[in-house]
Design an enzyme around this catalytic site. Sequence first.
Site, PDB file in Angstrom:
ATOM      1  N   SER A   1      16.739 -12.924 -48.507  1.00 27.77           N
ATOM      2  CA  SER A   1      16.609 -11.429 -47.756  1.00 27.77           C
ATOM      3  C   SER A   1      17.787 -10.919 -48.337  1.00 27.77           C
ATOM      4  CB  SER A   1      17.217 -12.076 -45.935  1.00 27.77           C
ATOM      5  OG  SER A   1      17.008 -12.789 -45.321  1.00 27.77           O
TER       6      SER A   1
ATOM      7  N   LYS B   1      18.825 -17.836 -33.539  1.00 23.38           N
ATOM      8  CA  LYS B   1      18.450 -16.501 -33.108  1.00 23.38           C
ATOM      9  C   LYS B   1      18.119 -17.168 -31.268  1.00 23.38           C
ATOM     10  CE  LYS B   1      14.964 -16.729 -36.721  1.00 23.38           C
ATOM     11  NZ  LYS B   1      13.604 -17.022 -37.370  1.00 23.38           N
TER      12      LYS B   1
ATOM     13  N   ASN C   1      15.847 -12.005 -34.911  1.00 23.14           N
ATOM     14  CA  ASN C   1      16.125 -12.472 -35.831  1.00 23.14           C
ATOM     15  C   ASN C   1      16.611 -11.335 -36.294  1.00 23.14           C
ATOM     16  OD1 ASN C   1      13.806 -10.486 -36.055  1.00 23.14           O
ATOM     17  ND2 ASN C   1      13.586 -11.709 -38.019  1.00 23.14           N
TER      18      ASN C   1
ATOM     19  N   GLY D   1       2.978 -27.738 -33.557  1.00 24.01           N
ATOM     20  CA  GLY D   1       4.424 -27.220 -33.446  1.00 24.01           C
ATOM     21  C   GLY D   1       3.967 -26.237 -32.225  1.00 24.01           C
TER      22      GLY D   1
ATOM     23  N   TYR E   1       7.041 -21.489 -46.752  1.00 29.33           N
ATOM     24  CA  TYR E   1       6.600 -21.743 -48.195  1.00 29.33           C
ATOM     25  C   TYR E   1       7.263 -22.009 -48.900  1.00 29.33           C
ATOM     26  CZ  TYR E   1      10.924 -18.586 -47.946  1.00 29.33           C
ATOM     27  OH  TYR E   1      12.158 -18.726 -47.858  1.00 29.33           O
TER      28      TYR E   1
END
Length: 283
Positions: A28, A77, A98, A137, A227
């Site tokens: 971020s 979160k 978030n 999931g 990722y």
Amino acid sequence: MVADARGATPAGPRSAAVLGSPVSHSLSPVLHGAAYRALGLEGWTYERIECDAEMLPATVEGSPAHRIGYSVTMPGKFAALQFASTVSERARIVGSANTLVRHPDGWFADCTDVDGVTGALSAFDDLSASPSAVILGVGGTARPVLAGLAEKGATRVVLASRRDNAGPAAECGRELGLDVATMLLTDLALPGEIADAEVLINTVPEPGITEIVDLVSHARRLFDVLYDPWPTSAGAVAMAAGIPVVGGDVMLLNQAFGQVELFTGMPAPRAEMADALSAALGR
């Protein structure tokens, strides 16, 4: 209280931060730093703060006056949503936030993870206007995925879980107007459901996905919310089979666009942010 809000550009330098535990790996700061530079916001800063769910209320309450907002990653979160004074409708439905944005009357919570999902799905240039999907999931990430699918016009979604615990995610999907079916990952009918669906979405982290990764070979398209490292186990199977793949880096990038706009009140500089993320990932 449910609200829909956008921040206005504050006067003078401001700061933001990402809260999480562990947080040292977060990209971020790369994305937000690139945005602030591109927008000419001199003196604006963005940092990582190690913070678990229990620490979040005190951390945010003790924010310095120049702190305009927070990105929130796991495990905070759910705590972020509970802490906020006002929340967006999508954050309420998803049940997590978030993003926290400072307003004059308190903190506003949103879930730009939904934007991340819609951005990732949009990367498939041939997806229909009403895509069907199978989600592997049913944890916290599955809910913004369901919200993103609903925004993309999806109707039927299959939730596949290791145990019979898909109820909360299924309820979220139905509140979003989706026709939700549930099944176990071991169900013999699941490969057929994956083959019939337009997109398979994996939310199962490594190493759990390795136990069921053969399911990916039945997919027509794969969106993997993971990722790093890339390719993921699921991504590698899809790429070897010639199946179109979109990785979680696209989701990460697109969720950051919304955060930047909420923090600054300005359009996100998307190209500059994308270039910064590509450089950070070495891709």
